[in-house]
Design a protein around this motif. Structure first.
Motif, PDB file in Angstrom:
ATOM      1  N   VAL A 159       4.223  12.109   2.773  1.00 36.59           N
ATOM      2  CA  VAL A 159       3.642  13.017   3.725  1.00 36.59           C
ATOM      3  C   VAL A 159       4.368  14.224   3.612  1.00 36.59           C
ATOM      4  O   VAL A 159       5.616  14.310   3.314  1.00 36.59           O
ATOM      5  CB  VAL A 159       3.873  12.291   5.435  1.00 36.59           C
ATOM      6  N   PRO A 160       3.959  15.557   4.407  1.00 40.04           N
ATOM      7  CA  PRO A 160       4.600  16.646   4.214  1.00 40.04           C
ATOM      8  C   PRO A 160       5.987  16.445   4.911  1.00 40.04           C
ATOM      9  O   PRO A 160       6.245  15.713   5.849  1.00 40.04           O
ATOM     10  CB  PRO A 160       3.884  17.602   5.095  1.00 40.04           C
ATOM     11  N   ALA A 161       7.168  17.373   4.480  1.00 41.29           N
ATOM     12  CA  ALA A 161       8.374  17.224   5.097  1.00 41.29           C
ATOM     13  C   ALA A 161       8.209  17.756   6.528  1.00 41.29           C
ATOM     14  O   ALA A 161       7.181  18.684   7.007  1.00 41.29           O
ATOM     15  CB  ALA A 161       9.179  18.207   4.489  1.00 41.29           C
ATOM     16  N   GLY A 162       9.046  17.320   7.265  1.00 39.86           N
ATOM     17  CA  GLY A 162       9.000  17.453   8.894  1.00 39.86           C
ATOM     18  C   GLY A 162       8.246  16.589   9.665  1.00 39.86           C
ATOM     19  O   GLY A 162       8.170  16.658  10.912  1.00 39.86           O
ATOM     20  N   LEU A 163       7.334  15.717   9.031  1.00 37.96           N
ATOM     21  CA  LEU A 163       6.694  14.977   9.831  1.00 37.96           C
ATOM     22  C   LEU A 163       7.208  13.616   9.936  1.00 37.96           C
ATOM     23  O   LEU A 163       8.039  13.093   8.871  1.00 37.96           O
ATOM     24  CB  LEU A 163       5.071  14.690   9.273  1.00 37.96           C
ATOM     25  N   THR A 164       6.717  12.755  10.755  1.00 35.39           N
ATOM     26  CA  THR A 164       7.416  11.441  11.128  1.00 35.39           C
ATOM     27  C   THR A 164       6.133  10.505  10.931  1.00 35.39           C
ATOM     28  O   THR A 164       4.963  10.727  11.167  1.00 35.39           O
ATOM     29  CB  THR A 164       8.094  11.165  12.714  1.00 35.39           C
ATOM     30  N   VAL A 165       6.646   9.251  10.183  1.00 31.98           N
ATOM     31  CA  VAL A 165       5.335   8.175  10.076  1.00 31.98           C
ATOM     32  C   VAL A 165       5.961   6.974  10.941  1.00 31.98           C
ATOM     33  O   VAL A 165       7.287   6.703  11.001  1.00 31.98           O
ATOM     34  CB  VAL A 165       5.313   7.795   8.648  1.00 31.98           C
ATOM     35  N   LEU A 166       4.904   6.320  11.617  1.00 31.66           N
ATOM     36  CA  LEU A 166       5.257   5.234  12.158  1.00 31.66           C
ATOM     37  C   LEU A 166       4.306   4.130  11.777  1.00 31.66           C
ATOM     38  O   LEU A 166       3.143   4.424  11.426  1.00 31.66           O
ATOM     39  CB  LEU A 166       5.076   5.317  13.694  1.00 31.66           C
ATOM     40  N   THR A 167       4.816   2.742  11.789  1.00 33.01           N
ATOM     41  CA  THR A 167       3.871   1.931  11.277  1.00 33.01           C
ATOM     42  C   THR A 167       4.349   0.733  12.409  1.00 33.01           C
ATOM     43  O   THR A 167       5.178   0.602  13.121  1.00 33.01           O
ATOM     44  CB  THR A 167       3.597   1.338  10.018  1.00 33.01           C
ATOM     45  N   ASN A 168       3.919  -0.760  11.736  1.00 32.47           N
ATOM     46  CA  ASN A 168       4.145  -1.821  12.511  1.00 32.47           C
ATOM     47  C   ASN A 168       5.736  -2.428  12.582  1.00 32.47           C
ATOM     48  O   ASN A 168       6.315  -3.080  13.427  1.00 32.47           O
ATOM     49  CB  ASN A 168       3.255  -3.087  11.990  1.00 32.47           C
ATOM     50  N   ALA A 216       0.889  -1.161  -0.018  1.00 32.91           N
ATOM     51  CA  ALA A 216      -0.212   0.091  -0.063  1.00 32.91           C
ATOM     52  C   ALA A 216       0.717   1.298   0.017  1.00 32.91           C
ATOM     53  O   ALA A 216       1.901   1.354   0.753  1.00 32.91           O
ATOM     54  CB  ALA A 216      -0.904  -0.163   1.118  1.00 32.91           C
ATOM     55  N   GLU A 217       0.240   2.212  -0.894  1.00 30.96           N
ATOM     56  CA  GLU A 217       0.962   3.612  -0.780  1.00 30.96           C
ATOM     57  C   GLU A 217       0.086   4.542  -0.221  1.00 30.96           C
ATOM     58  O   GLU A 217      -1.056   4.530  -1.068  1.00 30.96           O
ATOM     59  CB  GLU A 217       1.599   4.008  -2.036  1.00 30.96           C
ATOM     60  N   LEU A 218       0.155   5.224   0.658  1.00 28.13           N
ATOM     61  CA  LEU A 218      -0.727   6.429   1.218  1.00 28.13           C
ATOM     62  C   LEU A 218      -0.240   7.829   0.921  1.00 28.13           C
ATOM     63  O   LEU A 218       0.982   7.961   1.493  1.00 28.13           O
ATOM     64  CB  LEU A 218      -1.387   6.092   2.447  1.00 28.13           C
ATOM     65  N   THR A 219      -0.853   8.671   0.481  1.00 31.39           N
ATOM     66  CA  THR A 219      -0.571  10.186   0.447  1.00 31.39           C
ATOM     67  C   THR A 219      -1.346  10.965   1.715  1.00 31.39           C
ATOM     68  O   THR A 219      -2.602  10.853   1.540  1.00 31.39           O
ATOM     69  CB  THR A 219      -0.707  10.631  -1.009  1.00 31.39           C
ATOM     70  N   LEU A 220      -0.748  11.600   2.635  1.00 30.71           N
ATOM     71  CA  LEU A 220      -1.635  11.629   3.815  1.00 30.71           C
ATOM     72  C   LEU A 220      -1.017  13.072   4.384  1.00 30.71           C
ATOM     73  O   LEU A 220       0.412  13.069   4.495  1.00 30.71           O
ATOM     74  CB  LEU A 220      -1.654  10.608   4.797  1.00 30.71           C
ATOM     75  N   ASP A 221      -1.712  13.999   4.581  1.00 31.44           N
ATOM     76  CA  ASP A 221      -1.395  15.068   5.482  1.00 31.44           C
ATOM     77  C   ASP A 221      -2.299  15.337   6.513  1.00 31.44           C
ATOM     78  O   ASP A 221      -3.621  15.476   6.053  1.00 31.44           O
ATOM     79  CB  ASP A 221      -1.494  16.278   4.313  1.00 31.44           C
ATOM     80  N   PRO A 222      -2.002  15.332   7.783  1.00 30.71           N
ATOM     81  CA  PRO A 222      -2.848  15.617   8.751  1.00 30.71           C
ATOM     82  C   PRO A 222      -3.705  16.646   8.915  1.00 30.71           C
ATOM     83  O   PRO A 222      -4.710  16.700   9.449  1.00 30.71           O
ATOM     84  CB  PRO A 222      -2.025  15.391  10.038  1.00 30.71           C
ATOM     85  N   THR A 223      -3.463  17.664   8.277  1.00 33.05           N
ATOM     86  CA  THR A 223      -4.037  18.945   8.217  1.00 33.05           C
ATOM     87  C   THR A 223      -5.105  18.817   7.219  1.00 33.05           C
ATOM     88  O   THR A 223      -6.077  19.504   7.095  1.00 33.05           O
ATOM     89  CB  THR A 223      -3.132  20.213   7.842  1.00 33.05           C
ATOM     90  N   PRO A 237      13.536  12.349  -0.097  1.00 37.89           N
ATOM     91  CA  PRO A 237      12.378  13.306  -0.572  1.00 37.89           C
ATOM     92  C   PRO A 237      11.592  13.003  -1.431  1.00 37.89           C
ATOM     93  O   PRO A 237      11.755  12.005  -2.461  1.00 37.89           O
ATOM     94  CB  PRO A 237      13.597  14.219  -1.285  1.00 37.89           C
ATOM     95  N   GLY A 238      10.320  13.333  -1.558  1.00 36.87           N
ATOM     96  CA  GLY A 238       9.336  13.211  -2.353  1.00 36.87           C
ATOM     97  C   GLY A 238       8.615  14.328  -3.300  1.00 36.87           C
ATOM     98  O   GLY A 238       9.355  15.262  -3.185  1.00 36.87           O
ATOM     99  N   GLY A 239       7.589  14.052  -3.816  1.00 35.20           N
ATOM    100  CA  GLY A 239       7.071  15.098  -4.583  1.00 35.20           C
ATOM    101  C   GLY A 239       6.499  16.194  -3.718  1.00 35.20           C
ATOM    102  O   GLY A 239       5.999  16.103  -2.466  1.00 35.20           O
ATOM    103  N   ALA A 240       6.465  17.112  -4.342  1.00 31.26           N
ATOM    104  CA  ALA A 240       5.871  18.516  -3.649  1.00 31.26           C
ATOM    105  C   ALA A 240       6.345  19.106  -2.415  1.00 31.26           C
ATOM    106  O   ALA A 240       5.821  19.544  -1.520  1.00 31.26           O
ATOM    107  CB  ALA A 240       4.184  18.276  -3.476  1.00 31.26           C
ATOM    108  N   GLY A 241       7.943  18.464  -2.392  1.00 33.43           N
ATOM    109  CA  GLY A 241       8.708  19.285  -1.194  1.00 33.43           C
ATOM    110  C   GLY A 241       8.102  18.175   0.066  1.00 33.43           C
ATOM    111  O   GLY A 241       8.599  18.569   1.210  1.00 33.43           O
TER     112      GLY A 241
END
Length: 907
Positions: free
Chosen positions: A199-208, A65-72, A216-220
């Motif tokens: 995810v947006p730069a500066g955020l951390t992702v956690l999973t199992n 799975a690939e998720l593109t996600l911004d908590p805001t 670096p990804g798209g859109a900064g």
């Protein structure tokens, strides 16, 4: 997992079926030639949707799975690849999804596309109908879709704002994964998952699993790729996104896995206690289960607004206020609550995660085992905490719930989604755990442990059923244990074991009989049999003996070969280990409750007090006789025994009393507990023992908050004013909840206004939680209305303030206001509440005890609860409780009123 959350109706595929301009991978009529493994078919009738369970002819073998996600932002985008194993020829691949907009769907067999068209099934079922039938073999499905980050739910993927920062979290058990992934969302489909996040730069992702790369990804933004999981059911997948802080703990277990406490920004230091105790707990459980911790890392994440905790492998999640605390604000009760809950969640790493139930009817294999294992862990690692007494007390409370005819069985057939959600209750957790403990004591702890280990080895990284566990236990015990376990798993209720001493023969005997325990007013029948391991203790003076049997028939006789003469006392449930109520004759009960009680173990005293309460509830003992025990128990120094004695206070709960007796109840509490409460006061002394620290809030609650002792209520008000004014150390951490609640219960509009102002100004989660915990204790109608008004404020997060409603509904002084509020605003509340919690609205009637309100509640709630997830069962429990309360009040009310009435003065 302590109780999770509820799914609702499906609105999926609408974009595909109703909007031709949306992109889709469903091909036109000129489809490619049939792929290898596919065969052309004649014109077909429409596919029939599943209604409860997915077909097993197509199974997943892995997900990416690939998720593109911004908590805001309120939505996320997903791309899901599913490797499939087609076991049987089929024309439709069925999945489960909820509130997802599928934009593309592509199916390939051997790399060749197979045309598919969407089919909207019943409820959450999604169908992909193939133009040509799929034959047995491998296939691959890719789905491109969009989903919702909810601000209303705390299931699926949801978002929350904490100290100005936005975060995204997940809670998938039981049916929340389908809110994020269109997938095979059932526990028996257990396969590896590989997750990638943009995810947006500066955020951390956690999973199992551990992170593999971060680039670096798209859109900064930043792309996070994670290691593939071991086989997991969908409900155990988890992730979180936000500006997290970390506190490293010691590496845990035999494999020295990396262990971290993870918090929202700025709170890492508050996880110090969690960091200290987690590695030791995991090491204990490894030794017990004989299997190293099965996963690659252990992150323990604190989540605001979350209820309870969840055992996701590699990413255990907790309610933030249960898990975190500043050292100067911490309390013994919070630390112990976290420790026990963490033991529960870590036990799940073996029972639930390593070996998963095959279907939800065996949820007890997860939850009952984790509850039992947590109690075992606390008993063995913290012997001074008196966990055995807590276990017996919890068992007694569970027996109360189990006496309802509407109570579930431990292993209840799942006939609909409602049954899945209803399974997360005290029967699954409490009764299941108590039955496991009884079985452990019957077979012997060593045999039981070997059976547990055999079960884990046999089903490692797979799924299992109750029969599988019973077979492992029977193999180690070298006898069939199914008769005992099935008699408790497959039927509701619990036995009442009556024991009568017979000393007419040379060897004394105990005459035993069993029937179903039922309270006054129950419409059930008592003729029911269990196979019950029964152990009795007996003695003369200080000399004690023990005898055990397996009671399989309605009556039996148990010889007491260790007795020397006729015993003077008999306890029919040795150490409170059996899951049953007990009854002895009046003379024996009097002995057990008086001087001979010194011969009982502390656990037996706790069990006996619960049984006395039950005997009154069944009409076998006058309420006044049981209430007469309270003054003698008021001086009890053991916090657990004292707390168990308070179960007798339920016999005079306010809903049972006339208006004059309500004041007499307060007087009784002041007279009985006031002197001790005033002597202890609100200020702990230096070098106090833990027992005193635990007793103090109990006594202050009884004499102050409930009894209205003027000295205590005045002191609570004074301390609360200081605390609201900014002196956060004015109230000892152990007493904060009790002090604020006491001040509110006897407070006025001025104090209420100060609390509301403080709530509006508070930004720290803990301070908000503390104030919200106090507000429901105001009972004046206008102040209750102000509280309840918050539930309809658009700017207020209902997930934070819903307790205000249920606190008001539980108090006889404010329940009418709460009930009227719900009847006026039911639709608005239901629309704002998480779907899985709407059924809780039935609880607004739970404290009533009269036919008029019972009739009103039935008329108002029946049709509405029929539409709510789990609603019919919730309403059945409430209505039966009202019926039993009415019957109890009619039978025992005069005895209670007589006990409380002040003595008449002579002329």
């Amino acid at each position: 997992m302590p109780r999770t959350f509820r799914c609702a109706a499906l609105a999926l595929w609408a974009a595909v079926t109703a909007c031709a301009t949306r992109p889709t991978a469903v091909p036109p009529a000129s489809a490619p030639a049939p792929a290898p493994g596919a065969a052309a078919v004649a014109p077909r009738s429409p596919p029939v949707s599943p209604t409860l369970r997915l077909p097993t002819g197509v199974r997943p073998t892995g997900y990416s799975a690939e998720l593109t996600l911004d908590p805001t932002q309120p939505t996320f985008q997903g791309v899901l690849d599913i490797d499939l194993d087609v076991k049987e020829a089929t024309e439709t691949v069925w999945l489960l999804g909820h509130e997802l907009t599928v934009k593309e769907a592509a199916l390939t067999v051997g790399g060749v596309p197979v045309a598919v068209s969407p089919v909207k099934g019943t409820g959450d079922f999604l169908g992909l109908r193939t133009e040509v039938a799929l034959g047995p073999g491998a296939a691959h499905l890719r789905l491109v879709y969009e989903g919702v980050l909810s601000e209303r739910e705390v299931s699926g993927a949801f978002r929350a704002r904490e100290a100005g920062d936005w975060y995204a979290f997940t809670q998938f058990e039981p049916l929340g994964a389908r809110r994020v992934f269109p997938c095979f969302d059932e526990p028996g489909f257990k396969v590896p998952w590989q997750l990638t996040f943009h995810v947006p730069a500066g955020l951390t992702v956690l999973t199992n699993t551990p992170v593999v790369s971060q680039e670096p990804g798209g859109a900064g933004g930043t792309t996070w790729r994670f290691a593939r999981t071991q086989p997991l059911p969908s409900y155990l997948v988890a992730f979180a996104v936000g500006p997290f802080d970390f506190l490293d703990a010691e590496a845990s277990g035999e494999k020295a896995v990396r262990t971290r406490i993870v918090t929202t920004r700025g709170r890492a230091a508050e996880g110090a206690h969690a960091a200290r105790v987690t590695p030791g707990l995991l090491a204990y459980l490894e030794r017990y289960f004989g299997v190293p911790y099965p996963y690659e890392k252990l992150d323990v994440l604190a989540i605001p607004l979350f209820g309870g905790a969840m055992e996701n492998p590699g990413l255990v999640t907790f309610n933030s206020e249960l898990m975190l605390s500043r050292e100067e604000e911490d309390s013994v009760e919070r630390q112990r609550a976290f420790y026990a809950t963490q033991a529960h969640e870590l036990a799940h790493q073996w029972f639930g995660n390593l070996v998963t139930m095959q279907w939800w009817d065996d949820l007890w294999l997860n939850e009952a085992f984790a509850t039992w294992a947590a109690s075992r862990a606390v008993s063995d690692t913290q012997p001074s905490w008196d966990e055995p007494l807590k276990r017996v007390s919890t068992r007694s409370q569970t027996l109360n719930a189990d006496s309802l005819l509407s109570a579930r069985r431990i292993r209840q057939p799942i006939q609909g989604e409602d049954d899945v959600f209803n399974a997360f209750d005290g029967i699954t957790y409490g009764k299941g755990s108590a039955v496991l403990y009884m079985t452990e004591q019957w077979l012997g702890p060593d045999v039981f442990q070997r059976g547990v280990r055999r079960h884990l080895r046999a089903h490692e990284h797979g799924s299992a059923t109750a029969s599988d566990f019973i077979a492992a236990l029977s193999a180690e015990a070298q006898r069939d244990v199914s008769g005992v376990l099935d008699s408790f798993l497959e039927q509701g209720g619990a036995p009442l074991i009556t024991a009568r001493l017979d000393c007419s023969a040379r060897v004394p005997e105990v005459e035993l009989s069993q029937r179903r325990f039922l309270p006054l007013g129950s419409a059930g029948g008592t003729r029911r049999l269990w196979k019950v391991p029964v152990c009795v203790r007996h003695g003369t003076g200080a000399r004690a003996g023990r005898a055990c049997t397996l009671l399989e028939t309605e009556t039996a006789r148990l010889p007491l070969p260790e007795a020397r003469g006729c015993p003077t006392w008999l306890q029919p449930n040795a150490d409170g280990a059996g899951y049953y109520r007990t009854a002895v004759d009046a003379r024996m009960l009097s002995r057990l409750l008086s001087t001979d009680s010194r011969h009982l173990s502390r656990a037996e005293r706790v069990a006996l007090l619960g049984d006395v309460r039950a005997l009154v509830g069944a009409g076998a003992m006058p309420a006044a006789d049981a209430l007469g025990l309270l003054p003698g128990l008021a001086g009890e120094k053991d916090p657990r025994v004292f707390q168990s004695s308070l179960e007798l206070l339920e016999l005079m709960k306010p809903s049972l009393l006339s208006e004059p007796r309500l004041a007499d109840r307060q007087r009784f509490l002041r007279d009985t507990y006031g002197a001790q409460a005033r002597a202890l006061g609100f200020t702990p002394r230096a070098n106090e023992d833990v027992d005193t620290r635990l007793l103090r809030p109990l006594l202050l609650e009884l004499a102050g908050k409930q009894g209205g002792d003027p000295r205590l209520t005045a002191e609570a008000r004074r301390l609360t004013e200081r605390w609201l004014g900014g002196d956060t150390r004015a109230i000892d951490a152990e007493l904060l909840d009790t002090t604020l609640a006491t001040a509110a219960a006897w407070g006025d509009a001025a104090l209420h206004s100060r609390m509301m102002t403080a709530l509006g100004a508070a930004t720290e989660r803990k301070r908000r939680e503390d104030i919200l915990g106090a507000l429901p204790h105001f009972h004046q109608s206008d102040l209750v209305q102000r509280n309840l008004g918050l539930l309809l404020e658009p700017a207020v997060d209902l997930r934070e303030v819903w307790r205000l409603l249920f606190g008001a509904a539980a108090d006889v002084r404010s329940r009418d206001v709460a009930y009227a509020f719900v009847t006026r605003n039911y639709d608005a509340l239901a629309a704002r509440m998480p779907d899985e919690q709407v059924a809780y609205l039935a609880m607004i009637a739970a404290s009533y005890c009269d036919p008029v309100h019972r009739q009103e509640a039935t008329a108002f709630l029946t049709e509405r609860m029929a539409r709510a997830a789990g609603g019919p069962h919730s309403l059945a429990l409430v209505l039966e409780s009202i019926d039993l309360c009415i019957a109890f009040k009619a039978a025992q009310g005069p005895s209670i009123e007589s006990f409380l009435a002040p003595p008449r003065r002579g002329r």
